[in-house]
Motif scaffolding. Sequence first.
Motif, PDB file in Angstrom:
ATOM      1  N   CYS A 176       0.896  -1.217   0.068  1.00  0.00           N
ATOM      2  CA  CYS A 176       0.048   0.185  -0.007  1.00  0.00           C
ATOM      3  C   CYS A 176       0.853   1.312   0.209  1.00  0.00           C
ATOM      4  O   CYS A 176       0.492   1.969  -0.711  1.00  0.00           O
ATOM      5  N   ARG A 208      -1.249   2.407   5.422  1.00  0.00           N
ATOM      6  CA  ARG A 208      -2.116   1.397   6.072  1.00  0.00           C
ATOM      7  C   ARG A 208      -3.467   1.897   6.854  1.00  0.00           C
ATOM      8  O   ARG A 208      -2.907   2.727   7.815  1.00  0.00           O
ATOM      9  N   HIS A 253      -4.414  -3.887  -0.002  1.00  0.00           N
ATOM     10  CA  HIS A 253      -3.044  -2.825   0.038  1.00  0.00           C
ATOM     11  C   HIS A 253      -3.677  -2.007  -1.213  1.00  0.00           C
ATOM     12  O   HIS A 253      -3.580  -0.864  -1.289  1.00  0.00           O
ATOM     13  N   GLU A 307      -7.852  -3.877   7.762  1.00  0.00           N
ATOM     14  CA  GLU A 307      -6.777  -3.304   7.392  1.00  0.00           C
ATOM     15  C   GLU A 307      -5.656  -4.175   6.775  1.00  0.00           C
ATOM     16  O   GLU A 307      -5.943  -5.336   6.854  1.00  0.00           O
ATOM     17  N   PRO A 308      -4.701  -3.645   5.801  1.00  0.00           N
ATOM     18  CA  PRO A 308      -3.969  -4.407   5.284  1.00  0.00           C
ATOM     19  C   PRO A 308      -2.875  -4.946   6.089  1.00  0.00           C
ATOM     20  O   PRO A 308      -2.680  -4.350   7.160  1.00  0.00           O
ATOM     21  N   ALA A 343       0.954  -5.793   7.911  1.00  0.00           N
ATOM     22  CA  ALA A 343       1.967  -4.734   7.978  1.00  0.00           C
ATOM     23  C   ALA A 343       3.393  -4.964   7.369  1.00  0.00           C
ATOM     24  O   ALA A 343       4.123  -4.180   7.112  1.00  0.00           O
TER      25      ALA A 343
END
Length: 382
Positions: free
Chosen positions: A124, A131, A313, A351-352, A354
């Motif tokens: 992303c 993120r 992402h 969320e994407p 890490a």
Amino acid sequence: MKITAIQAIPLSFRLPEGKTVTMGVGSTTKRDAIIVRVQTDEGITGYGEAHPGRSPGAITSLIHSTIAPMLMGMQATDVVGAWQRVHRMQLSSHGLGAGAALALSGIDMALWDIRGKAAGMPLCELLGGTRRRLPAYAGGIALGYQPKESLADEAQGYVERGYKALKLRLGDSAAVDIERLLHVRKALGDGVDILSDANTAYTMADARRVLPVLADIRAGWLEEPFACNDFASYREAAKITPLVPIAAGENHYTRFEFAQLLEAGAVQVWQPDLSKCGGITEGVRIAAIASAWRIPINPHSSATGLNHAATLHFMAATENAGYFEACVSKFNPFRDMFGGIFEIGRDGCVEPPAGPGLGVEVDESLFEKYPSIDGPGYVVKF
């Protein structure tokens, strides 16, 4: 850093008794996926997912025999160059357009995974985003044809887990679809966004009966009422009510087909699948076209955690991103085979991952548990 090897790994699993879901394209019997592994001369390996298109053997063969040889020795970071080479040598001629798009999608996704790993950045961020939390709906192969009471119970279960939106499967019959829609809306109340998907099973007569009801219950969209290339029907359906957007895109390939959607002026929600449309490189182009016309991007997501991670992402770097389609299928070992890629929060968002690239640690020993199974993935009754 040059590409030294590209391998497609087809995987399958059968659905156990009681886990089958029936929808407009049939009843599920098994699920297939294709993992694409790209290796480089610097030791960095990238992974992607190519949609099997109901013929995993054919897509796997296309990758190994035709597309991989085109890309050997190219710079692994040259995603635009790789995309253009496959387009010139395969997509733009010699047929197999959709199949080539599926194959290219998995390779392109793996190349972006390599780029992120080489840069030490989550995808992303590499794409220009960050993120961030993204709204999600309960989707995947779920909420299919069943008695309205059990459908409402299943839907309520997802709401209790945190989802503030979910997608119901239409296409059984207009009368039954309407009954289920009204019952689920009454059971859930007004605080949940109800989306709908006919999986190309509708006639225009069905659309004329169901769209006013979708407007009454304030549904978020009607997805794929017709075949992907039936532009005349899409244009006609868009005239029925302005209150319900028409959605499509999971069965459209490359920006060129999405440009046809734009020219038809009949689809207000675009749903590219990164494992089908031509990969992340093409997904970015599709989203850019849509942004100029204020068309939201609500990607379709496929079987494994690789596609889910790539989609998260991609959406986190897309200004006109809408919902993430969270797979809530009751049985999908592909979803969790690389660890939990997404977790729904009480805010209804995800969320994407890490880590660098897709942020997915791939354990290839798991592939042995899911050898490819020949045969159709759906039983269709005519």
